[in-house]
Scaffold this motif. Structure first.
Motif, PDB file in Angstrom:
ATOM      1  N   UNK A   1     -24.521  -1.101  -6.400  1.00  0.00           N
ATOM      2  CA  UNK A   1     -23.263  -1.580  -6.930  1.00  0.00           C
ATOM      3  C   UNK A   1     -22.165  -0.535  -6.720  1.00  0.00           C
ATOM      4  N   UNK A   2     -22.490   0.722  -6.956  1.00  0.00           N
ATOM      5  CA  UNK A   2     -21.476   1.766  -6.798  1.00  0.00           C
ATOM      6  C   UNK A   2     -21.017   1.876  -5.343  1.00  0.00           C
ATOM      7  N   UNK A   3     -21.941   1.694  -4.397  1.00  0.00           N
ATOM      8  CA  UNK A   3     -21.563   1.740  -2.982  1.00  0.00           C
ATOM      9  C   UNK A   3     -20.616   0.603  -2.646  1.00  0.00           C
ATOM     10  N   UNK A   4     -20.906  -0.591  -3.179  1.00  0.00           N
ATOM     11  CA  UNK A   4     -20.022  -1.726  -2.925  1.00  0.00           C
ATOM     12  C   UNK A   4     -18.627  -1.450  -3.472  1.00  0.00           C
ATOM     13  N   UNK A   5     -18.547  -1.006  -4.713  1.00  0.00           N
ATOM     14  CA  UNK A   5     -17.240  -0.764  -5.340  1.00  0.00           C
ATOM     15  C   UNK A   5     -16.470   0.300  -4.564  1.00  0.00           C
ATOM     16  N   UNK A   6     -17.151   1.372  -4.177  1.00  0.00           N
ATOM     17  CA  UNK A   6     -16.483   2.430  -3.406  1.00  0.00           C
ATOM     18  C   UNK A   6     -15.938   1.908  -2.083  1.00  0.00           C
ATOM     19  N   UNK A   7     -16.678   1.009  -1.440  1.00  0.00           N
ATOM     20  CA  UNK A   7     -16.201   0.480  -0.163  1.00  0.00           C
ATOM     21  C   UNK A   7     -15.156  -0.618  -0.339  1.00  0.00           C
ATOM     22  N   UNK A   8     -15.160  -1.295  -1.485  1.00  0.00           N
ATOM     23  CA  UNK A   8     -14.250  -2.413  -1.713  1.00  0.00           C
ATOM     24  C   UNK A   8     -12.871  -1.982  -2.206  1.00  0.00           C
ATOM     25  N   UNK A   9     -12.790  -0.824  -2.800  1.00  0.00           N
ATOM     26  CA  UNK A   9     -11.507  -0.370  -3.358  1.00  0.00           C
ATOM     27  C   UNK A   9     -10.571   0.054  -2.231  1.00  0.00           C
ATOM     28  N   UNK A  10      -9.371  -0.487  -2.264  1.00  0.00           N
ATOM     29  CA  UNK A  10      -8.317  -0.108  -1.329  1.00  0.00           C
ATOM     30  C   UNK A  10      -7.283   0.664  -2.143  1.00  0.00           C
ATOM     31  N   UNK A  11      -7.267   1.962  -1.976  1.00  0.00           N
ATOM     32  CA  UNK A  11      -6.413   2.816  -2.791  1.00  0.00           C
ATOM     33  C   UNK A  11      -4.956   2.403  -2.626  1.00  0.00           C
ATOM     34  N   UNK A  12      -4.291   2.008  -3.698  1.00  0.00           N
ATOM     35  CA  UNK A  12      -2.903   1.528  -3.610  1.00  0.00           C
ATOM     36  C   UNK A  12      -1.936   2.620  -3.136  1.00  0.00           C
ATOM     37  N   UNK A  13      -1.018   2.235  -2.284  1.00  0.00           N
ATOM     38  CA  UNK A  13      -0.011   3.168  -1.758  1.00  0.00           C
ATOM     39  C   UNK A  13       0.809   3.781  -2.882  1.00  0.00           C
ATOM     40  N   UNK A  14       1.110   2.992  -3.889  1.00  0.00           N
ATOM     41  CA  UNK A  14       1.870   3.496  -5.042  1.00  0.00           C
ATOM     42  C   UNK A  14       1.147   4.659  -5.701  1.00  0.00           C
ATOM     43  N   UNK A  15      -0.154   4.537  -5.855  1.00  0.00           N
ATOM     44  CA  UNK A  15      -0.946   5.597  -6.477  1.00  0.00           C
ATOM     45  C   UNK A  15      -1.027   6.823  -5.574  1.00  0.00           C
ATOM     46  N   UNK A  16      -1.131   6.601  -4.273  1.00  0.00           N
ATOM     47  CA  UNK A  16      -1.165   7.729  -3.333  1.00  0.00           C
ATOM     48  C   UNK A  16       0.144   8.503  -3.403  1.00  0.00           C
ATOM     49  N   UNK A  17       1.261   7.771  -3.370  1.00  0.00           N
ATOM     50  CA  UNK A  17       2.580   8.422  -3.406  1.00  0.00           C
ATOM     51  C   UNK A  17       2.825   9.163  -4.713  1.00  0.00           C
ATOM     52  N   UNK A  18       2.269   8.653  -5.812  1.00  0.00           N
ATOM     53  CA  UNK A  18       2.438   9.291  -7.120  1.00  0.00           C
ATOM     54  C   UNK A  18       1.365  10.351  -7.370  1.00  0.00           C
ATOM     55  N   UNK A  19       0.466  10.560  -6.396  1.00  0.00           N
ATOM     56  CA  UNK A  19      -0.624  11.529  -6.511  1.00  0.00           C
ATOM     57  C   UNK A  19      -1.496  11.260  -7.745  1.00  0.00           C
ATOM     58  N   UNK A  61     -20.330  -9.348  -4.789  1.00  0.00           N
ATOM     59  CA  UNK A  61     -20.909 -10.564  -4.195  1.00  0.00           C
ATOM     60  C   UNK A  61     -22.260 -10.977  -4.794  1.00  0.00           C
ATOM     61  N   UNK A  62     -23.013 -10.055  -5.344  1.00  0.00           N
ATOM     62  CA  UNK A  62     -24.351 -10.394  -5.825  1.00  0.00           C
ATOM     63  C   UNK A  62     -24.326 -10.762  -7.296  1.00  0.00           C
ATOM     64  N   UNK A  63     -25.179 -11.690  -7.666  1.00  0.00           N
ATOM     65  CA  UNK A  63     -25.328 -12.060  -9.067  1.00  0.00           C
ATOM     66  C   UNK A  63     -26.259 -11.057  -9.735  1.00  0.00           C
ATOM     67  N   UNK A  64     -26.059 -10.840 -11.015  1.00  0.00           N
ATOM     68  CA  UNK A  64     -26.919  -9.961 -11.798  1.00  0.00           C
ATOM     69  C   UNK A  64     -28.005 -10.776 -12.490  1.00  0.00           C
TER      70      UNK A  64
END
Length: 69
Positions: A1-19, A61-64
């Motif tokens: 599950x942690x691997x999926x979440x890490x790959x699914x997150x698209x770091x928002x540009x707003x957060x990058x710009x605000x560090x 995507x997977x059911x628990x």
């Protein structure tokens, strides 16, 4: 599950710009059918990051296998 979440997150540009960075804690309920419900950010960093993590968790995507009492 942690691997999926890490790959699914698209770091928002707003957060990058605000560090903005850090650890978020999210909790959710596993429904009787194994789907995810009631997602809640327990410890967040920034509203944009919180929303992105909630989006990623909603799309797991997977059911628990729900626990029984």
């Amino acid at each position: 599950m942690m691997q999926y979440i890490a790959s699914a997150i698209q770091y928002p540009t707003t957060a990058i710009n605000a560090n903005v960075q850090g650890r978020l804690v999210v909790q959710f309920i596993v429904e009787k059918d194994g789907s995810i419900g009631e997602i809640k950010v327990v410890s967040g960093q920034h509203p944009v990051l919180d929303a992105e993590v909630v989006r990623a968790v909603k799309n797991i995507p997977e059911k628990f296998i729900p626990g029984t009492v």
